[in-house]
Design an enzyme around this catalytic site. Structure first.
Site, PDB file in Angstrom:
ATOM      1  N   GLY A 155       0.852  -0.455   0.072  1.00  0.00           N
ATOM      2  CA  GLY A 155       0.149   0.053  -0.317  1.00  0.00           C
ATOM      3  C   GLY A 155       0.866   1.276   0.264  1.00  0.00           C
ATOM      4  O   GLY A 155       2.071   0.899  -0.814  1.00  0.00           O
ATOM      5  N   ARG A 174       5.226   5.348   1.578  1.00  0.00           N
ATOM      6  CA  ARG A 174       6.419   6.097   2.150  1.00  0.00           C
ATOM      7  C   ARG A 174       6.028   7.716   1.568  1.00  0.00           C
ATOM      8  O   ARG A 174       5.806   8.315   0.588  1.00  0.00           O
ATOM      9  CB  ARG A 174       7.745   5.915   1.854  1.00  0.00           C
ATOM     10  CG  ARG A 174       7.473   5.477   0.113  1.00  0.00           C
ATOM     11  CD  ARG A 174       9.059   5.788   0.221  1.00  0.00           C
ATOM     12  NE  ARG A 174       9.761   5.316  -1.010  1.00  0.00           N
ATOM     13  CZ  ARG A 174      11.429   5.469  -1.583  1.00  0.00           C
ATOM     14  NH1 ARG A 174      11.767   5.825  -0.920  1.00  0.00           N
ATOM     15  NH2 ARG A 174      11.201   4.801  -2.569  1.00  0.00           N
ATOM     16  N   ARG A 214      -4.638   2.237  -8.498  1.00  0.00           N
ATOM     17  CA  ARG A 214      -3.903   1.350  -9.868  1.00  0.00           C
ATOM     18  C   ARG A 214      -4.073  -0.465 -10.529  1.00  0.00           C
ATOM     19  O   ARG A 214      -5.235  -0.845  -9.148  1.00  0.00           O
ATOM     20  CB  ARG A 214      -2.646   0.903  -9.028  1.00  0.00           C
ATOM     21  CG  ARG A 214      -2.136   2.138  -7.633  1.00  0.00           C
ATOM     22  CD  ARG A 214      -1.187   1.619  -7.015  1.00  0.00           C
ATOM     23  NE  ARG A 214      -0.673   3.192  -5.921  1.00  0.00           N
ATOM     24  CZ  ARG A 214       0.499   3.486  -6.109  1.00  0.00           C
ATOM     25  NH1 ARG A 214       1.331   2.554  -6.510  1.00  0.00           N
ATOM     26  NH2 ARG A 214       0.813   4.160  -5.700  1.00  0.00           N
ATOM     27  N   ARG A 227       3.779  15.055  -6.791  1.00  0.00           N
ATOM     28  CA  ARG A 227       3.845  14.869  -8.269  1.00  0.00           C
ATOM     29  C   ARG A 227       2.950  15.070  -8.251  1.00  0.00           C
ATOM     30  O   ARG A 227       1.009  14.829  -7.753  1.00  0.00           O
ATOM     31  CB  ARG A 227       3.901  13.058  -8.450  1.00  0.00           C
ATOM     32  CG  ARG A 227       3.318  11.877  -7.785  1.00  0.00           C
ATOM     33  CD  ARG A 227       3.405  10.677  -8.339  1.00  0.00           C
ATOM     34  NE  ARG A 227       4.535   9.870  -8.581  1.00  0.00           N
ATOM     35  CZ  ARG A 227       4.899   9.191  -7.522  1.00  0.00           C
ATOM     36  NH1 ARG A 227       3.564   8.633  -6.431  1.00  0.00           N
ATOM     37  NH2 ARG A 227       5.907   8.688  -7.130  1.00  0.00           N
ATOM     38  N   ASP A 255      11.033   3.757   6.485  1.00  0.00           N
ATOM     39  CA  ASP A 255      11.207   4.687   7.536  1.00  0.00           C
ATOM     40  C   ASP A 255      10.248   5.635   7.000  1.00  0.00           C
ATOM     41  O   ASP A 255       9.940   7.144   7.277  1.00  0.00           O
ATOM     42  CB  ASP A 255      12.248   5.449   7.452  1.00  0.00           C
ATOM     43  CG  ASP A 255      13.385   5.365   6.183  1.00  0.00           C
ATOM     44  OD1 ASP A 255      12.857   5.754   5.354  1.00  0.00           O
ATOM     45  OD2 ASP A 255      14.661   5.724   5.708  1.00  0.00           O
ATOM     46  N   GLY A 256       9.885   5.607   5.685  1.00  0.00           N
ATOM     47  CA  GLY A 256       8.574   6.602   4.643  1.00  0.00           C
ATOM     48  C   GLY A 256       9.504   7.493   4.136  1.00  0.00           C
ATOM     49  O   GLY A 256       8.516   8.668   3.847  1.00  0.00           O
ATOM     50  N   LYS A 271       5.555  11.343  -2.136  1.00  0.00           N
ATOM     51  CA  LYS A 271       6.703  10.072  -1.683  1.00  0.00           C
ATOM     52  C   LYS A 271       7.816  10.951  -1.009  1.00  0.00           C
ATOM     53  O   LYS A 271       8.638  11.680  -0.967  1.00  0.00           O
ATOM     54  CB  LYS A 271       7.228  10.447  -3.021  1.00  0.00           C
ATOM     55  CG  LYS A 271       8.200   8.640  -3.237  1.00  0.00           C
ATOM     56  CD  LYS A 271       8.648   9.091  -5.251  1.00  0.00           C
ATOM     57  CE  LYS A 271       9.538   7.298  -4.918  1.00  0.00           C
ATOM     58  NZ  LYS A 271      10.072   7.453  -6.416  1.00  0.00           N
ATOM     59  N   ASP A 276       1.019  -3.558  -9.024  1.00  0.00           N
ATOM     60  CA  ASP A 276       1.096  -1.804  -8.415  1.00  0.00           C
ATOM     61  C   ASP A 276       1.517  -0.451  -8.717  1.00  0.00           C
ATOM     62  O   ASP A 276       1.531   0.069  -8.141  1.00  0.00           O
ATOM     63  CB  ASP A 276       1.565  -2.216  -6.734  1.00  0.00           C
ATOM     64  CG  ASP A 276       2.859  -2.719  -7.034  1.00  0.00           C
ATOM     65  OD1 ASP A 276       3.195  -3.668  -7.597  1.00  0.00           O
ATOM     66  OD2 ASP A 276       3.589  -1.385  -6.128  1.00  0.00           O
TER      67      ASP A 276
END
Length: 451
Positions: free
Chosen positions: A85, A88, A181, A174, A120-121, A108, A247
């Site tokens: 999922g 990050r 998806r 973005r 850690d995202g 992102k 994905d």
């Protein structure tokens, strides 16, 4: 006038989870895409407000009250993974462009979510710079791609196994035509959530394709057509995405999520972008196969709400649609008018034969033969036997555009790994961003020349 409600809210109960953005030590604005911002009315934001929204993630007025991390599954290198999922990133806002089309602002590197697992995202600053370069180059080469909207350095030191650490951190935003998806549908099929699968199908058709139909066959038709175009455009651009997992394929067929991407220097079908793609599953020459395989997974997810024979009929269209896209994109980049399917496919095959047999550079070739006539004093040997069929085939073709832009009097623009690493080295060593901005200007000039 009040803004219309964001469409994602009608399905947020089963497609997403509310999350909080990370609190970053610093927010240093490194890149803002005012060209993209103008499409959604945000070009007038001052830098302070820009950082407030896209570094601190204060909600845009009248937009989503809280970021949403999207839920999805997916096949990763053909292995099904139900534990992924947005790990990050999140959907931050939805806005309409001048034509009334809904676009997403997604992130992102914005912090951990319920799907981060052991990550850690975060996003490295180098990763953010690479995504800017990928999206700018692809847009210039006519590929339907997400745009890098914003890049902000965040002041953390990250540990990574695939680059020198500690390394600088960033958060990227973005602009995309949706974040739904193939994996979004796979998750609902896996959970046997048939009613929600119908709701997602209806939402997707209305929001992204302007259709009042809720027919899953129509949705599959759009995805087959769009992804065939995407595959053809990758080949003409010489682009290798690197990770074409299900994905990472949008139902709008817009290319996005750039990790180990590369532009192939030569037309080598075995060329790979990801160092971990040992079997070459997503190599340059296998990208159409990979994308088609992912679309088949979408059909498999829809089988509980769609008629199987009708889906097979749609899937069977992919090879012919891909061939049409390949012809259209090659002729577009070459800048010549089509002459009929038989002649055009023979020309494309001759181009591929020449490039593979000679090892000539892709960017060099399309620059040297722009409009169908060889230009300048190129070092490439187009008199070689590998190009014999091309020289014969190209003779009757005529230009499809003018070639008076200043770009055509210089050298071809490329985006090979050595150039990308050199741009990053100046940032890493001396915090010198001038090479990045110069490259963006050069790429946009090429885009204008090709338009």
């Amino acid at each position: 006038m009040a803004s219309p409600p964001q469409p994602i809210l009608e399905i947020a109960d089963f497609i997403a989870d509310p999350v909080e953005a990370a609190d970053f030590p610093k927010t240093i604005l490194r890149f803002r895409n005012d060209r993209a911002a103008a499409e959604i009315g945000l070009e007038g934001l001052g830098d302070e407000d820009w950082v407030r929204h896209f570094g601190r993630f204060e909600p845009l007025p009248g937009n989503l009250p809280q970021p949403l991390a999207l839920r999805y599954h997916g096949h990763q290198f053909r292995v099904y993974n139900p534990e992924i999922g947005d790990g990050r990133g999140f959907l931050f806002a939805q806005l309409q462009d001048r034509a009334g089309r809904w676009l997403d602002l997604g992130t992102k590197g914005s912090g951990q979510t319920p799907y981060s697992r052991f990550g850690d995202g975060r996003l490295t600053l180098k990763g953010g710079v690479r995504e800017i370069l990928a999206t700018e180059m692809l847009q210039a080469l006519g590929v339907d791609t997400s745009r890098t909207f914003s890049l902000i350095e965040t002041g953390e030191e990250l540990q990574r196994g695939d680059e020198p650490s500690p390394t600088r951190s960033s958060v990227l935003v973005r602009l995309s035509h949706g974040h739904i998806r193939i994996g979004s549908f796979q998750r609902l099929a896996y959970l046997r959530s048939d009613e929600e699968l119908k709701r997602l199908t209806d939402y997707s058709l209305r929001t992204y394709f302007g259709s009042a139909s809720a027919d899953p066959i129509e949705l599959l038709r759009h995805v087959v057509e769009g992804t065939a175009r995407l595959a053809g455009s990758y080949m003409a651009a010489g682009f290798v995405h690197g990770v074409l997992n299900s994905d990472n394929i949008n139902i709008t067929a817009e290319s996005f999520d750039y990790g180990p991407w590369r532009f192939a220097p030569t037309f080598d079908p075995a060329f790979t972008a990801a160092y971990f793609d040992h079997a070459g599953l997503y190599s340059f020459g296998r990208q159409a196969e990979a994308i088609q395989w992912d679309v088949v997974q979408l059909a498999g997810s829809l089988r509980v709400i769609a008629e199987v024979d009708a889906m097979i009929a749609e899937l069977d269209r992919f090879p012919a649609l891909y061939r049409e896209a390949l012809i259209e994109r090659f002729l577009w980049r070459l800048g010549v008018q089509p002459r009929g399917e038989a002649e055009d496919i023979a020309l494309v095959q001759a181009i591929e034969q020449g490039l593979v047999g000679s090892g000539a550079g892709i960017d060099r070739f399309f620059f040297d033969w722009a409009g169908g006539d060889r230009r300048g004093d190129s070092p490439a040997d187009y008199g070689a036997e590998a190009f014999a069929a091309f020289r014969e085939r190209i003779a009757p073709y005529r230009p499809s555009r003018a070639f008076d832009h200043p770009y055509w009097s210089a050298e071809p623009c490329s985006m090979h790994i050595e150039e990308v690493e050199a741009i990053w080295a100046r940032i890493a060593d001396a915090d010198d961003w001038s090479a990045l901005h110069a490259k963006i200007d050069r790429v946009r000039a090429m885009g204008a020349a090709l338009a």
